[in-house]
Design a protein around this motif. Structure first.
Motif, PDB file in Angstrom:
ATOM      1  N   ILE A   1      -5.088 -11.335  -3.450  1.00  0.00           N
ATOM      2  CA  ILE A   1      -3.939 -12.038  -2.893  1.00  0.00           C
ATOM      3  C   ILE A   1      -4.337 -12.626  -1.544  1.00  0.00           C
ATOM      4  CG2 ILE A   1      -1.564 -11.816  -2.072  1.00  0.00           C
ATOM      5  CD1 ILE A   1      -1.270  -9.405  -3.993  1.00  0.00           C
ATOM      6  N   HIS A   2      -4.072 -13.922  -1.377  1.00  0.00           N
ATOM      7  CA  HIS A   2      -4.364 -14.619  -0.127  1.00  0.00           C
ATOM      8  C   HIS A   2      -3.057 -15.132   0.466  1.00  0.00           C
ATOM      9  CE1 HIS A   2      -8.635 -14.665  -1.010  1.00  0.00           C
ATOM     10  NE2 HIS A   2      -8.339 -15.096  -2.215  1.00  0.00           N
ATOM     11  N   PHE A   3      -3.009 -15.215   1.781  1.00  0.00           N
ATOM     12  CA  PHE A   3      -1.850 -15.782   2.461  1.00  0.00           C
ATOM     13  C   PHE A   3      -2.306 -16.960   3.305  1.00  0.00           C
ATOM     14  CE2 PHE A   3      -0.732 -11.269   1.926  1.00  0.00           C
ATOM     15  CZ  PHE A   3       0.393 -11.412   1.146  1.00  0.00           C
ATOM     16  N   ASP A   4      -1.755 -18.119   3.006  1.00  0.00           N
ATOM     17  CA  ASP A   4      -1.994 -19.320   3.797  1.00  0.00           C
ATOM     18  C   ASP A   4      -0.733 -19.588   4.603  1.00  0.00           C
ATOM     19  OD1 ASP A   4      -4.554 -19.758   2.774  1.00  0.00           O
ATOM     20  OD2 ASP A   4      -3.763 -20.855   1.056  1.00  0.00           O
ATOM     21  N   VAL A   5      -0.897 -19.759   5.915  1.00  0.00           N
ATOM     22  CA  VAL A   5       0.238 -19.890   6.815  1.00  0.00           C
ATOM     23  C   VAL A   5       0.324 -21.323   7.333  1.00  0.00           C
ATOM     24  CG1 VAL A   5       1.225 -19.112   9.010  1.00  0.00           C
ATOM     25  CG2 VAL A   5       0.037 -17.486   7.524  1.00  0.00           C
ATOM     26  N   GLN A   6       1.515 -21.869   7.304  1.00  0.00           N
ATOM     27  CA  GLN A   6       1.835 -23.141   7.942  1.00  0.00           C
ATOM     28  C   GLN A   6       3.060 -22.904   8.810  1.00  0.00           C
ATOM     29  OE1 GLN A   6       2.220 -25.572   4.336  1.00  0.00           O
ATOM     30  NE2 GLN A   6       0.382 -26.672   4.975  1.00  0.00           N
ATOM     31  N   ALA A   7       3.123 -23.587   9.954  1.00  0.00           N
ATOM     32  CA  ALA A   7       4.260 -23.399  10.865  1.00  0.00           C
ATOM     33  C   ALA A   7       4.734 -24.757  11.360  1.00  0.00           C
ATOM     34  CB  ALA A   7       3.856 -22.515  12.041  1.00  0.00           C
ATOM     35  N   LEU A   8       5.997 -25.038  11.127  1.00  0.00           N
ATOM     36  CA  LEU A   8       6.587 -26.312  11.536  1.00  0.00           C
ATOM     37  C   LEU A   8       7.845 -26.069  12.352  1.00  0.00           C
ATOM     38  CD1 LEU A   8       6.430 -28.237   8.153  1.00  0.00           C
ATOM     39  CD2 LEU A   8       4.844 -28.416  10.043  1.00  0.00           C
ATOM     40  N   GLU A   9       8.065 -26.947  13.306  1.00  0.00           N
ATOM     41  CA  GLU A   9       9.340 -26.966  14.031  1.00  0.00           C
ATOM     42  C   GLU A   9      10.136 -28.129  13.464  1.00  0.00           C
ATOM     43  OE1 GLU A   9      10.953 -28.086  18.460  1.00  0.00           O
ATOM     44  OE2 GLU A   9       9.068 -27.001  18.295  1.00  0.00           O
ATOM     45  N   ILE A  10      11.311 -27.823  12.964  1.00  0.00           N
ATOM     46  CA  ILE A  10      12.151 -28.857  12.353  1.00  0.00           C
ATOM     47  C   ILE A  10      13.441 -28.951  13.156  1.00  0.00           C
ATOM     48  CG2 ILE A  10      13.374 -29.561  10.275  1.00  0.00           C
ATOM     49  CD1 ILE A  10      11.204 -28.043   8.701  1.00  0.00           C
ATOM     50  N   ALA A  11      13.679 -30.129  13.722  1.00  0.00           N
ATOM     51  CA  ALA A  11      14.880 -30.364  14.519  1.00  0.00           C
ATOM     52  C   ALA A  11      15.591 -31.601  13.980  1.00  0.00           C
ATOM     53  CB  ALA A  11      14.516 -30.551  15.987  1.00  0.00           C
ATOM     54  N   GLU A  12      16.883 -31.612  14.138  1.00  0.00           N
ATOM     55  CA  GLU A  12      17.695 -32.713  13.640  1.00  0.00           C
ATOM     56  C   GLU A  12      17.283 -34.036  14.283  1.00  0.00           C
ATOM     57  OE1 GLU A  12      22.416 -33.800  13.112  1.00  0.00           O
ATOM     58  OE2 GLU A  12      21.828 -31.852  13.869  1.00  0.00           O
ATOM     59  N   ASN A  13      17.165 -35.080  13.460  1.00  0.00           N
ATOM     60  CA  ASN A  13      16.846 -36.440  13.903  1.00  0.00           C
ATOM     61  C   ASN A  13      15.481 -36.565  14.581  1.00  0.00           C
ATOM     62  OD1 ASN A  13      19.369 -37.378  12.957  1.00  0.00           O
ATOM     63  ND2 ASN A  13      20.333 -36.736  14.873  1.00  0.00           N
ATOM     64  N   GLN A  14      14.557 -35.668  14.291  1.00  0.00           N
ATOM     65  CA  GLN A  14      13.197 -35.747  14.823  1.00  0.00           C
ATOM     66  C   GLN A  14      12.217 -35.458  13.707  1.00  0.00           C
ATOM     67  OE1 GLN A  14      12.684 -33.166  18.169  1.00  0.00           O
ATOM     68  NE2 GLN A  14      14.430 -33.983  19.275  1.00  0.00           N
ATOM     69  N   PRO A  15      11.008 -36.040  13.799  1.00  0.00           N
ATOM     70  CA  PRO A  15      10.019 -35.699  12.771  1.00  0.00           C
ATOM     71  C   PRO A  15       9.577 -34.253  12.940  1.00  0.00           C
ATOM     72  CG  PRO A  15       9.030 -37.083  14.477  1.00  0.00           C
ATOM     73  CD  PRO A  15      10.504 -37.008  14.772  1.00  0.00           C
ATOM     74  N   PRO A  16       9.163 -33.611  11.860  1.00  0.00           N
ATOM     75  CA  PRO A  16       8.695 -32.229  11.967  1.00  0.00           C
ATOM     76  C   PRO A  16       7.467 -32.147  12.878  1.00  0.00           C
ATOM     77  CG  PRO A  16       8.753 -32.967   9.673  1.00  0.00           C
ATOM     78  CD  PRO A  16       9.104 -34.123  10.514  1.00  0.00           C
ATOM     79  N   ILE A  17       7.339 -31.055  13.611  1.00  0.00           N
ATOM     80  CA  ILE A  17       6.205 -30.817  14.513  1.00  0.00           C
ATOM     81  C   ILE A  17       5.335 -29.727  13.893  1.00  0.00           C
ATOM     82  CG2 ILE A  17       5.497 -30.091  16.820  1.00  0.00           C
ATOM     83  CD1 ILE A  17       7.169 -32.493  17.184  1.00  0.00           C
ATOM     84  N   ASP A  18       4.049 -30.007  13.755  1.00  0.00           N
ATOM     85  CA  ASP A  18       3.093 -29.032  13.233  1.00  0.00           C
ATOM     86  C   ASP A  18       2.707 -28.095  14.371  1.00  0.00           C
ATOM     87  OD1 ASP A  18       1.030 -27.596  12.139  1.00  0.00           O
ATOM     88  OD2 ASP A  18      -0.017 -29.339  11.328  1.00  0.00           O
ATOM     89  N   LEU A  19       3.090 -26.837  14.283  1.00  0.00           N
ATOM     90  CA  LEU A  19       2.859 -25.878  15.363  1.00  0.00           C
ATOM     91  C   LEU A  19       1.460 -25.267  15.336  1.00  0.00           C
ATOM     92  CD1 LEU A  19       6.319 -24.093  15.321  1.00  0.00           C
ATOM     93  CD2 LEU A  19       5.535 -25.903  16.859  1.00  0.00           C
ATOM     94  N   LEU A  20       0.683 -25.531  14.301  1.00  0.00           N
ATOM     95  CA  LEU A  20      -0.679 -25.003  14.226  1.00  0.00           C
ATOM     96  C   LEU A  20      -1.735 -26.014  14.655  1.00  0.00           C
ATOM     97  CD1 LEU A  20      -0.632 -22.912  10.926  1.00  0.00           C
ATOM     98  CD2 LEU A  20      -0.324 -22.151  13.270  1.00  0.00           C
ATOM     99  N   THR A  21      -1.318 -27.235  14.951  1.00  0.00           N
ATOM    100  CA  THR A  21      -2.248 -28.258  15.401  1.00  0.00           C
ATOM    101  C   THR A  21      -2.373 -28.190  16.911  1.00  0.00           C
ATOM    102  OG1 THR A  21      -1.658 -29.671  13.548  1.00  0.00           O
ATOM    103  CG2 THR A  21      -2.690 -30.745  15.408  1.00  0.00           C
ATOM    104  N   ASP A  22      -3.566 -28.411  17.391  1.00  0.00           N
ATOM    105  CA  ASP A  22      -3.829 -28.408  18.829  1.00  0.00           C
ATOM    106  C   ASP A  22      -2.888 -29.397  19.514  1.00  0.00           C
ATOM    107  OD1 ASP A  22      -4.849 -28.406  21.387  1.00  0.00           O
ATOM    108  OD2 ASP A  22      -6.858 -29.026  20.819  1.00  0.00           O
ATOM    109  N   ALA A  23      -2.250 -28.970  20.588  1.00  0.00           N
ATOM    110  CA  ALA A  23      -1.256 -29.793  21.295  1.00  0.00           C
ATOM    111  C   ALA A  23      -1.857 -31.066  21.874  1.00  0.00           C
ATOM    112  CB  ALA A  23      -0.587 -28.978  22.391  1.00  0.00           C
ATOM    113  N   SER A  24      -3.187 -31.147  22.009  1.00  0.00           N
ATOM    114  CA  SER A  24      -3.817 -32.358  22.547  1.00  0.00           C
ATOM    115  C   SER A  24      -3.812 -33.493  21.516  1.00  0.00           C
ATOM    116  CB  SER A  24      -5.249 -32.068  23.009  1.00  0.00           C
ATOM    117  OG  SER A  24      -6.051 -31.697  21.903  1.00  0.00           O
TER     118      SER A  24
END
Length: 102
Positions: free
Chosen positions: A27-50
């Motif tokens: 069994i493997h676990f692949d993790v993705q993390a997104l911030e989802i806010a109204e009227n904004q595109p989703p933000i990938d929280l695992l991508t380098d902020a730069s």
């Protein structure tokens, strides 16, 4: 007494199942993390902020399996960063890392 939230309990249960079933399945676990806010595109929280972390849209890909094959299949969000984790502490460390970002 304060009870742990849904996510910590879910993680504990998932990794308990992984430990219990290790002898008959991998069994493997692949993790993705997104911030989802109204009227904004989703933000990938695992991508380098730069880098540009906004995703123009989300596309969920779920593999198809034939009869008699695994019922539980992963859903991956196309374009979002993914990290594979092996232990519950890795997920908790990842959550802490995301929480501490500006």
């Amino acid at each position: 007494a304060e009870q742990p939230g849904l996510l910590p309990r879910l993680l504990d249960d998932l990794f308990f199942i992984k430990a219990r079933e290790h002898w008959r399945s991998e069994i493997h676990f692949d993790v993705q993390a997104l911030e989802i806010a109204e009227n904004q595109p989703p933000i990938d929280l695992l991508t380098d902020a730069s880098h540009d972390t906004s995703l123009p849209h989300i596309v969920a890909r779920r593999p198809c399996y034939g009869q008699g094959q695994a019922v539980f299949a992963s859903t991956q969000l196309e374009g979002a960063a993914t990290r594979r984790v092996a232990q519950v502490q890795e997920v908790k460390d990842l959550a802490q890392e995301i929480w501490q970002r500006p």
